[in-house]
Write a protein that holds these residues in place. Structure first.
Motif, PDB file in Angstrom:
ATOM      1  N   PHE A 194       0.856  -1.182   0.000  1.00 28.39           N
ATOM      2  CA  PHE A 194       0.000   0.000   0.000  1.00 28.39           C
ATOM      3  C   PHE A 194       0.894   1.234   0.000  1.00 28.39           C
ATOM      4  O   PHE A 194       2.098   1.148   0.247  1.00 28.39           O
ATOM      5  N   TRP A 195       0.284   2.390  -0.229  1.00 30.77           N
ATOM      6  CA  TRP A 195       1.023   3.633  -0.038  1.00 30.77           C
ATOM      7  C   TRP A 195       0.202   4.561   0.848  1.00 30.77           C
ATOM      8  O   TRP A 195      -1.017   4.654   0.751  1.00 30.77           O
ATOM      9  N   VAL A 196       0.899   5.203   1.774  1.00 29.30           N
ATOM     10  CA  VAL A 196       0.254   6.030   2.792  1.00 29.30           C
ATOM     11  C   VAL A 196      -0.268   7.315   2.146  1.00 29.30           C
ATOM     12  O   VAL A 196       0.494   8.079   1.556  1.00 29.30           O
ATOM     13  N   VAL A 197      -1.586   7.528   2.273  1.00 18.49           N
ATOM     14  CA  VAL A 197      -2.196   8.740   1.717  1.00 18.49           C
ATOM     15  C   VAL A 197      -2.682   9.678   2.823  1.00 18.49           C
ATOM     16  O   VAL A 197      -3.075  10.818   2.544  1.00 18.49           O
ATOM     17  N   GLY A 198      -2.681   9.215   4.071  1.00 15.90           N
ATOM     18  CA  GLY A 198      -3.152  10.061   5.163  1.00 15.90           C
ATOM     19  C   GLY A 198      -2.850   9.449   6.515  1.00 15.90           C
ATOM     20  O   GLY A 198      -2.403   8.301   6.626  1.00 15.90           O
ATOM     21  N   THR A 199      -3.088  10.247   7.547  1.00 17.43           N
ATOM     22  CA  THR A 199      -2.833   9.850   8.927  1.00 17.43           C
ATOM     23  C   THR A 199      -4.130   9.951   9.724  1.00 17.43           C
ATOM     24  O   THR A 199      -4.939  10.847   9.489  1.00 17.43           O
ATOM     25  N   PHE A 200      -4.305   9.042  10.671  1.00 17.10           N
ATOM     26  CA  PHE A 200      -5.507   9.006  11.498  1.00 17.10           C
ATOM     27  C   PHE A 200      -5.127   9.297  12.948  1.00 17.10           C
ATOM     28  O   PHE A 200      -4.215   8.677  13.496  1.00 17.10           O
ATOM     29  N   LYS A 201      -5.833  10.249  13.554  1.00 14.96           N
ATOM     30  CA  LYS A 201      -5.587  10.582  14.961  1.00 14.96           C
ATOM     31  C   LYS A 201      -6.916  10.916  15.628  1.00 14.96           C
ATOM     32  O   LYS A 201      -7.520  11.958  15.373  1.00 14.96           O
ATOM     33  N   SER A 202      -7.372  10.010  16.490  1.00 16.93           N
ATOM     34  CA  SER A 202      -8.650  10.207  17.179  1.00 16.93           C
ATOM     35  C   SER A 202      -8.470  10.706  18.604  1.00 16.93           C
ATOM     36  O   SER A 202      -9.414  11.215  19.209  1.00 16.93           O
TER      37      SER A 202
END
Length: 517
Positions: A194-202
């Motif tokens: 895969f390639w990283v398209v974004g970051t998740f921070k909750s």
């Protein structure tokens, strides 16, 4: 009237009264601040959990299940605003040369933003290592065939190669390739780049340290699933007060066939038991067998009267079915979702479960609730100490004012009047301290983050580190009821602390007190 005048004169004339009043004020202030911060922290945690989940979560006991027309069917239920299917599973993810395990979540971003706050938690890490919220990347919204590489959104702690939020982070950035490895069967695996398209921070450590998100259709291909298979459906309710009603409607509608079949066939009925009863040996009845079920020796004695163990087992199974049937019917009559899921679990059948977000994360929410109560109890001991100070000061005043008490009694003062003087004194100390403490507690809470910034500027130390708690500021929520309860508790403790000194003063004999003066 003289009682109030004398009481207030004693209160003003003694500078030592400042100490119990200050003790009560400090206790109330600390309790107000602690309760406000815990209320804010609990509220923030609840909002973040609800944002990462949804109002209701539908799943099935056998894991993945075909979506088919299930989502459209659920949308027809009153008060259901939106539904979003998901497919989750365990996997290893390789970031550069580091391997970490996590949970992949296949979602439809268009549906997901309708049931939770997924879109608000997506962003990118800037050059300074800070998280900045952005929209869901367009690459994540595109279909499988629209691009050669598969897009992935990875939680912020997974991207941190240091492995510890308190250490200086070294992040995998957007555009880098990662590899996802997961088991498909016992002896089959699936591997995909895969390639990283974004970051998740909750802001929830459980999600920010384990979860990564991919489009739903890619998750199904990663698991090599045929058809539109999912593991859960998140449900958004248009009116939170109707969540339980919607839960019951979904639970009974989705399990309608299972319930009907169980009541018709699997759980049996009284006719089956009557047929069995005809086969019983002389002197044995179903009532006797049922009474002996909890007594091993009695049941063994009855079993010895049967020609075969098979018949006895058939009878016991029939009794078990009758109990299960009664339990299921009681749950349906009572419209109790918990009892219904419990009774369905005893049927040994695949059935749908419907849980609230609170139940889904009941352990962590329960832990925070216990911590909140424990903090309140610990801080309440400060008020107890202040109560002992009130007791000591009033006891000293009674001893010092023995002559004054004797004169008041000689002039006609009653025991009740003398007692009320010191009770009013203790009550006044509590009220003044409680009011001052409440005002100081509210002001301190309002300036909490300002004070933390000053401490950080002077010492470089964060009282509430954002990289650990994932909150930019100390959360607080001032609830009038909580402040009032803290103040009333302090007043009550002060009043109770003054009872014994007041009672002792009322018992003094005026002749004995004046004889030696």
């Amino acid at each position: 009237m003289y009682r109030f005048v004398v009481s207030m004169r004693y209160l003003r004339s003694k500078k030592v009264n400042f100490f119990p009043i200050s003790g009560v004020a400090v206790g109330v202030m600390m309790l107000t601040v602690i309760m406000s911060v815990m209320n804010g922290f609990t509220g923030q945690m609840g909002e973040r959990i609800r944002g990462t989940l949804s109002d209701l979560i539908v799943s099935r006991t056998d894991g993945a299940f075909p979506a088919a027309d299930l989502v459209d069917r659920m949308k027809k239920t009153p008060h259901v605003a939106a539904c979003s299917p998901r497919l989750e599973g365990l996997a290893f993810i390789r970031l550069r040369n580091i391997r970490k395990w996590g949970v992949f979540v296949g979602i439809d971003p268009a549906l997901e933003k309708k049931v939770g706050k997924f879109e608000e938690y997506v962003g990118q890490i800037n050059e300074q290592g800070k998280f900045e919220s952005t929209e869901i990347p367009k690459e994540f919204r595109m279909g499988v065939g629209a691009q050669e590489r598969w897009p992935i959104i990875v939680s912020i702690q997974l991207l941190n190669l240091a492995g510890n939020p308190s250490e200086r982070p070294e992040y995998v950035h957007v555009g880098e390739d990662v590899t996802v490895y997961t088991l498909v069967g016992i002896d089959e695996h699936s591997l995909k780049r895969f390639w990283v398209v974004g970051t998740f921070k909750s802001g929830m450590s459980e999600y920010d340290s384990q979860y990564f998100y991919i489009p739903l259709d890619l998750a199904q291909k990663l698991r090599k699933m045929r058809g539109n298979m999912i593991s859960s459906i998140f449900v958004k309710v248009d009116d939170p007060t109707q969540a339980e009603a919607v839960r019951w409607a979904l639970l009974t509608d989705l399990n309608k066939d299972i319930i009907d079949n169980a009541l018709k066939h699997e759980l049996g009925n009284e006719d089956d038991l009557k047929a069995i009863e005809k086969k019983l040996p002389p002197g044995v009845s179903l009532a006797n067998i049922e009474a002996a079920r909890k007594d091993g020796d009695a049941l063994k004695a009855i079993s010895a009267k049967f020609p075969s163990d098979l018949l006895m087992g058939e009878i016991l199974m029939g009794l078990d079915k009758r109990d299960a049937r009664a339990e299921l019917e009681a749950a349906l009559d009572a419209r109790d979702p918990h009892a219904l899921m419990s009774s369905l679990g005893k049927i040994r059948s695949r059935f749908y479960m419907v849980e609230t977000w609170h139940e889904k994360r009941s352990i962590i929410l329960g832990a925070v609730a216990v911590e909140k109560k424990l903090q309140a109890v610990i801080q309440f001991f400060v008020i107890i100490v202040a109560g002992f100070m009130v007791f000591a000061i009033l006891h000293m005043v009674v001893v010092e004012k023995t002559k004054d008490i004797g004169i008041l009694k000689a002039l006609g003062g009653t025991r009740g009047g003398i007692m009320s003087i010191f009770l009013l004194n203790g009550l006044a100390m509590g009220i003044i301290g409680a009011v001052a403490g409440s005002v100081c507690g509210i002001l301190f809470t309002l300036k909490l983050n300002w004070l933390e910034d000053i401490i950080y500027s002077a010492t470089g130390w964060r009282v509430f580190p954002p990289d650990i708690y994932y909150l930019d500021k100390i959360p607080w929520e001032i609830r009038p009821l909580s402040v009032a309860v803290c103040a009333l508790a302090a007043v009550l403790v002060s009043f109770l602390a003054s009872v014994y000194p007041a009672w002792r003063a009322a018992r003094l004999d005026p002749i004995e007190t004046l004889r030696y003066e």
